[in-house]
Design a protein around this motif. Structure first.
Motif, PDB file in Angstrom:
ATOM      1  N   GLY A   2     -39.498 -31.632 -56.094  1.00 10.91           N
ATOM      2  CA  GLY A   2     -39.009 -30.986 -54.880  1.00 10.91           C
ATOM      3  C   GLY A   2     -37.502 -31.009 -54.803  1.00 10.91           C
ATOM      4  N   GLY A   3     -36.996 -30.510 -53.704  1.00  9.29           N
ATOM      5  CA  GLY A   3     -35.562 -30.526 -53.497  1.00  9.29           C
ATOM      6  C   GLY A   3     -34.904 -29.234 -53.898  1.00  9.29           C
ATOM      7  N   SER A   4     -33.653 -29.365 -54.315  1.00 10.06           N
ATOM      8  CA  SER A   4     -32.859 -28.175 -54.613  1.00 10.06           C
ATOM      9  C   SER A   4     -33.317 -27.461 -55.882  1.00 10.06           C
ATOM     10  CB  SER A   4     -31.381 -28.554 -54.735  1.00 10.06           C
ATOM     11  OG  SER A   4     -31.189 -29.421 -55.842  1.00 10.06           O
ATOM     12  N   SER A   5     -33.898 -28.189 -56.836  1.00 18.76           N
ATOM     13  CA  SER A   5     -34.382 -27.537 -58.059  1.00 18.76           C
ATOM     14  C   SER A   5     -35.524 -26.579 -57.771  1.00 18.76           C
ATOM     15  CB  SER A   5     -34.822 -28.579 -59.080  1.00 18.76           C
ATOM     16  OG  SER A   5     -33.731 -29.356 -59.497  1.00 18.76           O
ATOM     17  N   THR A   6     -36.392 -26.959 -56.857  1.00 24.05           N
ATOM     18  CA  THR A   6     -37.493 -26.076 -56.484  1.00 24.05           C
ATOM     19  C   THR A   6     -36.975 -24.847 -55.747  1.00 24.05           C
ATOM     20  OG1 THR A   6     -38.925 -27.997 -56.296  1.00 24.05           O
ATOM     21  CG2 THR A   6     -39.686 -25.979 -55.270  1.00 24.05           C
ATOM     22  N   THR A   7     -36.000 -25.037 -54.887  1.00 21.04           N
ATOM     23  CA  THR A   7     -35.400 -23.912 -54.169  1.00 21.04           C
ATOM     24  C   THR A   7     -34.729 -22.953 -55.139  1.00 21.04           C
ATOM     25  OG1 THR A   7     -35.025 -25.368 -52.285  1.00 21.04           O
ATOM     26  CG2 THR A   7     -33.824 -23.289 -52.309  1.00 21.04           C
ATOM     27  N   CYS A   8     -34.007 -23.505 -56.105  1.00 26.44           N
ATOM     28  CA  CYS A   8     -33.362 -22.665 -57.125  1.00 26.44           C
ATOM     29  C   CYS A   8     -34.399 -21.927 -57.964  1.00 26.44           C
ATOM     30  CB  CYS A   8     -32.466 -23.509 -58.027  1.00 26.44           C
ATOM     31  SG  CYS A   8     -30.944 -24.040 -57.257  1.00 26.44           S
TER      32      CYS A   8
END
Length: 115
Positions: A2-8
């Motif tokens: 999760g986190g910013s990597s998933t958003t990216c």
């Protein structure tokens, strides 16, 4: 993770598909328009068919959008793998491992049991 990597990963997934659809639309529109302008030239016995009736930037825009789609796909793959594993970690103990063969032992046991 999760986190910013998933958003990216989600962003680059959507970006790559939108740019792909844009490139496909440019190619189809350019091809259709070019076919429309060149369809009737054969009736008037014009030998030299060209793309002069089509705007020059249509196929260039399609090529640029294709390049953007490829770049977005690569960045999507990178960010998705980072989101899945927490970085570039090697997966251990997954799947079937390679083992030594016991074929020769099985053959000897079969031969000894035959007698």
């Amino acid at each position: 993770m999760g986190g910013s990597s998933t958003t990216c990963a989600v962003f680059f997934f959507i970006f790559s598909w939108v740019s792909f659809l844009g490139a496909e639309a440019c190619l189809l529109a350019g091809s259709a328009r070019n076919a429309y302008h060149t369809k009737f030239r054969a009736n008037f016995h014009v030998d030299h068919l060209s793309c002069a009736t089509l705007r020059k930037g249509v196929f260039a825009a399609s090529a640029a959008l294709t390049l953007l789609s490829m770049t977005g796909s690569i960045l999507y793959y990178w960010s998705h793998s980072k989101a899945d594993t927490g970085g570039w970690e090697k997966h251990n103990n997954e799947g079937l491992g390679m083992t030594s063969s016991n074929f020769a032992e099985n053959q000897q046991q079969q031969k000894s049991s035959e007698f």
